[in-house]
Design a protein around this motif. Sequence first.
Motif, PDB file in Angstrom:
ATOM      1  N   LEU A 151       0.828  -1.211   0.000  1.00 19.93           N
ATOM      2  CA  LEU A 151       0.000   0.000   0.000  1.00 19.93           C
ATOM      3  C   LEU A 151       0.860   1.258   0.000  1.00 19.93           C
ATOM      4  O   LEU A 151       0.560   2.228  -0.696  1.00 19.93           O
ATOM      5  CB  LEU A 151      -0.908   0.013   1.226  1.00 19.93           C
ATOM      6  N   LEU A 152       1.944   1.221   0.784  1.00 19.04           N
ATOM      7  CA  LEU A 152       2.838   2.387   0.824  1.00 19.04           C
ATOM      8  C   LEU A 152       3.420   2.651  -0.557  1.00 19.04           C
ATOM      9  O   LEU A 152       3.480   3.797  -1.008  1.00 19.04           O
ATOM     10  CB  LEU A 152       3.966   2.152   1.837  1.00 19.04           C
ATOM     11  N   CYS A 153       3.836   1.585  -1.225  1.00 22.13           N
ATOM     12  CA  CYS A 153       4.390   1.756  -2.567  1.00 22.13           C
ATOM     13  C   CYS A 153       3.355   2.392  -3.490  1.00 22.13           C
ATOM     14  O   CYS A 153       3.666   3.316  -4.250  1.00 22.13           O
ATOM     15  CB  CYS A 153       4.816   0.410  -3.142  1.00 22.13           C
ATOM     16  N   ALA A 154       2.124   1.862  -3.414  1.00 28.26           N
ATOM     17  CA  ALA A 154       1.063   2.409  -4.257  1.00 28.26           C
ATOM     18  C   ALA A 154       0.829   3.871  -3.930  1.00 28.26           C
ATOM     19  O   ALA A 154       0.670   4.710  -4.825  1.00 28.26           O
ATOM     20  CB  ALA A 154      -0.219   1.602  -4.071  1.00 28.26           C
TER      21      ALA A 154
ATOM     22  N   LYS B 272       3.413  11.953 -11.009  1.00 29.90           N
ATOM     23  CA  LYS B 272       2.201  12.404 -11.694  1.00 29.90           C
ATOM     24  C   LYS B 272       1.818  11.424 -12.793  1.00 29.90           C
ATOM     25  O   LYS B 272       1.244  11.780 -13.800  1.00 29.90           O
ATOM     26  CB  LYS B 272       2.442  13.801 -12.284  1.00 29.90           C
ATOM     27  N   LEU B 273       2.165  10.140 -12.562  1.00 31.01           N
ATOM     28  CA  LEU B 273       1.963   9.169 -13.627  1.00 31.01           C
ATOM     29  C   LEU B 273       0.511   8.766 -13.811  1.00 31.01           C
ATOM     30  O   LEU B 273       0.070   8.464 -14.894  1.00 31.01           O
ATOM     31  CB  LEU B 273       2.797   7.928 -13.345  1.00 31.01           C
ATOM     32  N   PHE B 274      -0.224   8.733 -12.708  1.00 31.16           N
ATOM     33  CA  PHE B 274      -1.607   8.270 -12.815  1.00 31.16           C
ATOM     34  C   PHE B 274      -2.555   9.424 -12.601  1.00 31.16           C
ATOM     35  O   PHE B 274      -3.097   9.580 -11.518  1.00 31.16           O
ATOM     36  CB  PHE B 274      -1.893   7.179 -11.791  1.00 31.16           C
ATOM     37  N   GLU B 275      -2.656  10.273 -13.607  1.00 34.12           N
ATOM     38  CA  GLU B 275      -3.578  11.376 -13.452  1.00 34.12           C
ATOM     39  C   GLU B 275      -4.973  10.895 -13.768  1.00 34.12           C
ATOM     40  O   GLU B 275      -5.254  10.451 -14.872  1.00 34.12           O
ATOM     41  CB  GLU B 275      -3.191  12.520 -14.386  1.00 34.12           C
ATOM     42  N   VAL B 276      -5.830  10.932 -12.769  1.00 39.03           N
ATOM     43  CA  VAL B 276      -7.228  10.644 -13.061  1.00 39.03           C
ATOM     44  C   VAL B 276      -7.888  11.988 -13.317  1.00 39.03           C
ATOM     45  O   VAL B 276      -7.987  12.807 -12.429  1.00 39.03           O
ATOM     46  CB  VAL B 276      -7.898   9.872 -11.899  1.00 39.03           C
ATOM     47  N   GLU B 277      -8.289  12.176 -14.480  1.00 44.00           N
ATOM     48  CA  GLU B 277      -8.722  13.409 -15.141  1.00 44.00           C
ATOM     49  C   GLU B 277      -7.788  14.581 -15.003  1.00 44.00           C
ATOM     50  O   GLU B 277      -6.918  14.837 -14.391  1.00 44.00           O
ATOM     51  CB  GLU B 277     -10.123  13.942 -14.830  1.00 44.00           C
TER      52      GLU B 277
ATOM     53  N   PHE C  99       0.552   9.448  -5.246  1.00 47.06           N
ATOM     54  CA  PHE C  99       0.568  10.825  -4.752  1.00 47.06           C
ATOM     55  C   PHE C  99       1.842  11.596  -5.089  1.00 47.06           C
ATOM     56  O   PHE C  99       1.809  12.808  -5.199  1.00 47.06           O
ATOM     57  CB  PHE C  99       0.351  10.832  -3.241  1.00 47.06           C
ATOM     58  N   ARG C 100       2.989  10.893  -5.226  1.00 46.77           N
ATOM     59  CA  ARG C 100       4.239  11.617  -5.396  1.00 46.77           C
ATOM     60  C   ARG C 100       4.668  11.747  -6.855  1.00 46.77           C
ATOM     61  O   ARG C 100       5.434  12.624  -7.192  1.00 46.77           O
ATOM     62  CB  ARG C 100       5.368  10.966  -4.589  1.00 46.77           C
TER      63      ARG C 100
END
Lengths: 291, 311
Positions: free
Chosen positions: B295-298, B306-311, B303-304
């Motif tokens: 979970l920490l890795c995720a 910007k690879l998974f920008e949801v919208e 959050f750190r």
Amino acid sequence: MRFFNRVWTRTFSYIVLLAFTAFFMVPVIWLLFSPFKTDHQLISENPFALGTLENLGHAVRVMFTFEDYSLLNWLKNSAIYSFGGIFIALIFSIPAGYGLAHTQFIGRRTLLGITLFVMIMPATALVLPLFLEANSVHAVGTPLAVILPFSFFPFGVYLAYIFYSSSVPKDLLAAARIDGCNEWDVFRRIALPLARPIVALVTFFAFVANWNNFFLPFVMLPNSTNYPLPIGLQDLLSTTPAFNPGQGGQVGIYRPELAVATIVAMAPVMIVFLFAQRSLVSGLLAGSTKE
Amino acid sequence: MKSVVSTDAQSPQGTTDSLSSKLRRKRKNGVAGYAFVSGYFILLALFGVAPAVYAICLAFTSTGGHFVGLSNFIKTGEDFRFIPAFENVAEYLLIWLGSLVVIVIGLALMLHSIARKVSAAFRFVFYLPGALAGAASVLVWLFMLDPTVSPWRLFLGVFGFQNLGQTILPGHLPLIFAIIAFWAGAGGWIVVTYGALNNIPNELIEAAELDGAGPLQTAIRIKLPLIKKWITFMLILAFAAGTQLFVEPQLVGEASLGLISPTWSPNELAYYFAFQNNNFNYAAAISVDLLVIGLLCAAVLVFRTKLFEVE
């Protein structure tokens, strides 16, 4: 000077790349060659000496008839678990990805966030918790204990979400609504027929993950008639005198036979790889970023 | 009215939309939204959230079902197999992640500097062993590491290995697992890194070359900084997956005649508690340890970077 620098770097690059080609390919080539030889030839001859078709026939016969055609049974189990999981995953992840991309509802962003989290977290981390859960409802030992966890495939939902939000314009869906489609019709008549690339991508990634999964079926299926191929391979490994000299040789499973089993286990994924090669490279990236 | 309601909310009319019709649209759309995600939501609840919650419950209770606080975590933490299992995995991760940084990036940079067609062939060859991930890759490497049959027998001979028992000595395992992980997994990462390099605008590289940068300088000063977030992405994912090591030590242990501990990795230890000691609470405690790491890795990735920008 610049010119020599360039030539030198290029030559160096090719040497390194060829060395790594050997590292990656030699094990595969050796594996494909080894069933053509006897166990004794594998030890005594040049590793890349050619064997005979006769030896291959023998190894294949021994391996396939081993324990009343266990290998075929494992193959069948692997296929049922993998495709059962993919089938359910597709049924749920395509509408979910569409819903997340093109509808508004309370909790949408939260659901998207959780999906992202679960997708990044290694699936293995949930295997023992899943086992404990299945154990508490007495589902251990049933094929569904593997198929249902396989069918939960958040990466597929994310792929579908990315696809629908980036390649299906909102205007297209709005036009359908003006023409009198209700929300379900919009999905069924417009979005679903466009989903073909997603079906291919999700099937590919889920297939590779399910087919090679070891830990989940290992804890969920204690009975050898339920084994998928990876667990079957471990079973072979523990009975063969090739790696356990203490084991009697009566089962007849030596290295060539083990190689046959390994080839059978990897062949479906290898075939999928070869077919998906082109879309794969772009797919790998599409899965990890949103343009 | 109907057309205004159903046009895109971003269109000019959207702003003049009356509040009630906006709400109506949202509600109508909302019900449909729930219907679309409901099936997936049930799967997520049953096979994503429920097992995690159940494991957490078990981890904080005794076999009798009483709340015991952190006791299970402390007891498993003090178990003599706990620290070695994490040490083993840490050593493996160090080698595996190190090789990802140096070799994967190095190879991707080299592939990026040669002709596209040639590099495509190399990338495919490097990627191919990925088909043998899991049990099959371990079996193949047991052959590769057995000096009596290995095609690398000359190489193994240089190190003085005469039989499989000598190659798979416990001290060698972190390196061996890293090699297996690299063989089956590096190709995918090379493809990803190459793709990231491909996204660098050509003008940037040409400008650097005009300014007199050689291929090495271009690679280090221009290309590397531009793919930094992909490197982070790769490292975090590889780290998270690496902490979960199970099949490799399990299978190699099978062939080691009992030389290798059945609790070599944390997941194996958790499995051991569950299946050998029938202590599901201890197993759950270690599972929760591993879940927290995942979970920490995720969290770091989401959050750190910007690879998974949801919208």
